[in-house]
Design a protein around this motif. Structure first.
Motif, mmCIF file in Angstrom:
data_model
loop_
_atom_site.group_PDB
_atom_site.id
_atom_site.type_symbol
_atom_site.label_atom_id
_atom_site.label_comp_id
_atom_site.label_asym_id
_atom_site.label_seq_id
_atom_site.Cartn_x
_atom_site.Cartn_y
_atom_site.Cartn_z
ATOM 1 N N GLN A 130 -32.538 11.143 10.221
ATOM 2 C CA GLN A 130 -33.282 12.387 10.005
ATOM 3 C C GLN A 130 -32.379 13.509 9.484
ATOM 4 O O GLN A 130 -32.365 14.630 9.988
ATOM 5 N N ILE A 131 -31.615 13.141 8.458
ATOM 6 C CA ILE A 131 -30.754 14.123 7.790
ATOM 7 C C ILE A 131 -30.968 14.032 6.283
ATOM 8 O O ILE A 131 -31.419 13.001 5.762
ATOM 9 N N VAL A 132 -30.647 15.118 5.600
ATOM 10 C CA VAL A 132 -30.539 15.105 4.148
ATOM 11 C C VAL A 132 -29.070 15.298 3.805
ATOM 12 O O VAL A 132 -28.422 16.236 4.300
ATOM 13 N N PHE A 133 -28.560 14.393 3.002
ATOM 14 C CA PHE A 133 -27.184 14.461 2.511
ATOM 15 C C PHE A 133 -27.239 14.884 1.049
ATOM 16 O O PHE A 133 -27.910 14.242 0.231
ATOM 17 N N ALA A 134 -26.591 15.991 0.722
ATOM 18 C CA ALA A 134 -26.572 16.491 -0.651
ATOM 19 C C ALA A 134 -25.128 16.659 -1.096
ATOM 20 O O ALA A 134 -24.261 17.016 -0.294
ATOM 21 N N ALA A 135 -24.864 16.413 -2.374
ATOM 22 C CA ALA A 135 -23.486 16.492 -2.868
ATOM 23 C C ALA A 135 -23.455 16.872 -4.337
ATOM 24 O O ALA A 135 -24.428 16.689 -5.072
ATOM 25 N N ARG A 136 -22.286 17.366 -4.727
ATOM 26 C CA ARG A 136 -22.057 17.782 -6.108
ATOM 27 C C ARG A 136 -20.724 17.224 -6.577
ATOM 28 O O ARG A 136 -19.778 17.064 -5.774
ATOM 29 N N ASP A 137 -20.601 16.932 -7.865
ATOM 30 C CA ASP A 137 -19.384 16.308 -8.388
ATOM 31 C C ASP A 137 -18.170 17.220 -8.266
ATOM 32 O O ASP A 137 -18.273 18.406 -7.977
ATOM 33 N N ARG A 138 -17.009 16.652 -8.519
ATOM 34 C CA ARG A 138 -15.736 17.316 -8.227
ATOM 35 C C ARG A 138 -15.531 18.628 -8.991
ATOM 36 O O ARG A 138 -14.951 19.572 -8.461
ATOM 37 N N PHE A 139 -15.972 18.688 -10.233
ATOM 38 C CA PHE A 139 -15.704 19.876 -11.061
ATOM 39 C C PHE A 139 -16.920 20.786 -11.223
ATOM 40 O O PHE A 139 -16.784 21.900 -11.730
#
Length: 626
Positions: free
Chosen positions: A134-143
């Motif tokens: 019951q989580i949302v994992f969000a991410a963005r690239d290195r640059f």
């Protein structure tokens, strides 16, 4: 490459298909090939997607995508090494049902959780719902090649590829006045102290190299940094070894970024960076398209260099197959016609009309049905390509008391007619770097509060925030300023311009110089491999020596994608637009009424104190029409 959106709330009346549809409709330009919305069983998490089909064009690769009856994802970007990751995961027992990189991300997350990010060579913004945890994992690239904006309060967490999708769902569009002041007075389009701040109140940008974990029950979230450049380690390596290692990584990066199920081309400016990409591309037998902006009659027009490059590569058979060239000629009238659309897509202000030239190149690619374009962005920041880096390099040498070497390098740079200032103050800065940083910050502060056109009441209303966004790093070595421009302030804004310009036309832009392995290697190399014997970007020049004509490899003057903005700003219609922009800013209490009586001062695209351009741009991005 796509547009993503999402709404998470315990109030199920907020999480509706209608709201998600409003968001994805606002992102239609990012994904003209399909759209979908999905809401979980509990009605607390909604995901929306606009699709630009690049890998696996079938319906099986559509998003939101679900995996193992546990995960659901919306994702924007490309994982260039997805084939290698997929092979590794198959050996670990994972099964795949399509040929997309999206499913690979889901399997990688199931196996490695957030550590999967360390496996990716790519550009991405993604959000994964884990139904079990019951989580949302969000991410963005290195640059920060791909954008991720979000809003958060006690009852709502919403995110999207662009802020216009958040505004479409009802989030208020309110300008942050301190960000506006820093732009008008200093030309800043970022806050160097806070990577998450945007030009609009209560809308945040997930920082590059970061991920976020959100509890879908409590809506509590926390952000984490998963990657940072190491700017302090220096390896002992010969120039020959360094050149060969960089060549291997650059070639690998180019080859990975050619992976596509649709047509791929490249931008070609006439400079070393884009030319290096073209010279590294292999496309046996088939024609390869290049796209260029040219300005006939302008002193900095690069059409002659473009012709030199393509003739050389064709003659030497370095490029396997014919080069099919396409040109666009941006103009003042075109800028006037397209300016509102350009600002709509950019959302936040930009420093010059160079962004318009790039906009027209991506438009040209779209017209020629080329969905993917390689581009040379990032090379100047990681290889010390700008003239502004020269004095920092000389200060590093002087700070180590290498006075003869400093003098010799300075003379060689002057011989190559590079533009830089060097005097007694630079010697002082070399030995007192902290004092130099403080002085530079003080100078910026004074510029921001004393800009003569800005209404004093507007500045006074920001009392207590005067220093916000003003930051100058302590520079003891060349890598310090390269790190600042790559990780803190500089590169990310260029990546925003490229993302919005490409997505405005449904085109994906890929940047071979921003392979994180290549970038990290370059940061561990001695400064003398970057500026050497009177040449900036020395290592890249050596890499491409004999692979490109000498007129390109050892070209002395640098043209930073520059249109004839000075001439354009003399256009009467454009001047009328600038005058109307000033009226709007006066009416809002931002500029003094006296500014309306001041003559407009045309400036070149990269010239300092380009105030009239900033007024034009700022007035357009403010809430309300010009």
């Amino acid at each position: 490459m796509c547009g993503i959106a999402g709404i998470i709330s315990s109030n199920t009346t907020i999480v509706t298909r209608e709201q998600l549809k409003k968001m994805t409709d606002a992102l239609a330009h990012r994904g003209p090939d399909g759209q979908a919305q999905w809401i979980n069983q509990r009605g607390t998490v909604g995901l929306g997607h606009r699709r630009l089909s690049i890998l696996d064009l079938s319906a099986a690769a559509a998003q939101p995508m679900h995996y193992l009856n546990r995960y659901s994802i919306v994702y924007n970007g490309e994982i260039y090494n997805y084939i290698e990751i997929k092979e590794a995961l198959i050996k670990k027992g994972y099964h795949f049902h399509n040929s997309s990189d999206t499913e690979v991300i889901l399997a990688a997350y199931d196996y490695w959780k957030e550590d999967c990010l360390e496996q990716f060579d790519g550009m991405f913004a993604l959000a994964i719902l884990d139904k079990k945890e019951q989580i949302v994992f969000a991410a963005r690239d290195r640059f920060g090649e791909k954008p991720f904006y979000y809003v958060a309060n006690n009852n709502l967490f919403a995110f999207a590829s662009e802020m216009k999708a958040l505004w479409a769902m009802g989030i208020a569009k309110k300008t942050d006045d301190k960000m506006l002041l820093n732009y008008l007075a200093l030309g800043y389009v970022q806050n160097g102290n806070d990577k998450e701040q945007t030009f609009f109140q209560d809308i945040y940008s997930l920082a590059p190299g970061s991920f976020l974990k959100l509890d879908t029950i409590t809506l509590q979230y926390k952000t984490y940094i998963y990657w940072e450049l190491d700017k302090n380690s220096v390896q002992k390596i010969s120039a020959e070894e360094a050149i060969e290692k960089c060549r291997e990584l650059f070639t690998l990066s180019v080859n990975r970024r050619l992976r596509s199920d649709v047509s791929v081309g490249t931008s070609l400016s006439g400079g070393l960076d884009s030319s290096s990409i073209l010279a590294t591309i292999h496309h046996p037998g088939s024609s390869f398209k290049t796209f260029s902006a040219i300005f006939p009659g302008f002193a900095k027009d690069e059409s002659g260099y473009i012709k030199t490059i393509t003739q050389y590569l064709s003659k030497k058979s370095i490029v396997n197959g014919p080069i099919e060239q396409h040109f666009t000629e941006p103009s003042a009238l075109g800028l006037i016609r397209d300016f509102k659309t350009l600002c709509y897509h950019q959302e936040e202000p930009f420093p010059s009309s160079s962004i318009y030239a790039q906009f027209k190149v991506f438009e040209l690619a779209h017209q020629q049905r080329t969905k993917v374009l390689l581009d040379g962005q990032g090379a100047d920041e990681i290889l010390a390509g700008y003239d502004k880096y020269i004095h920092w390099h000389l200060q590093q040498m002087a700070g180590k008391s290498r006075f003869l070497a400093t003098y010799r390098e300075k003379q060689l740079l002057l011989k190559n007619k590079l533009s830089f200032k060097w005097g007694i103050s630079n010697y002082l800065a070399a030995y007192l770097p902290s004092h130099a940083a403080i002085q530079l910050e003080q100078n910026e502060y004074l510029k921001s509060v004393r800009q003569p056109d800005i209404n004093k009441d507007f500045v006074l209303a920001l009392r207590g925030r005067e220093w916000e966004g003003i930051h100058k790093p302590i520079i003891t070595k060349l890598n310090d300023i390269l790190y600042f421009n790559t990780q803190t302030m500089g590169l990310e804004e260029l990546l925003r311009f490229a993302d919005r310009n490409s997505m405005a036309h449904g085109v994906e832009v890929r940047l071979p110089f921003l392979s994180h392995e290549l970038v990290q290697l370059l940061f561990t190399l001695p400064a003398g491999f970057k500026i050497h014997d009177g040449w900036t970007k020395w290592l890249l020049r050596k890499m491409m020596d004999k692979k490109l004509p000498d007129e390109i490899v050892w070209r002395k003057e640098k043209v930073g994608y520059e249109p004839p903005q000075f001439q354009w700003m003399h256009n009467e219609i454009l001047q009328d637009y600038i005058q109307e922009a000033k009226r709007k800013l006066v009416k809002k209490g931002i500029l003094k009424p006296a500014v309306l009586n001041k003559k407009i001062t045309p400036k070149a695209a990269h010239e300092s104190n380009n105030f009239d351009w900033r007024y034009l741009c700022a007035a357009q991005i403010l809430p309300g029409e010009l």
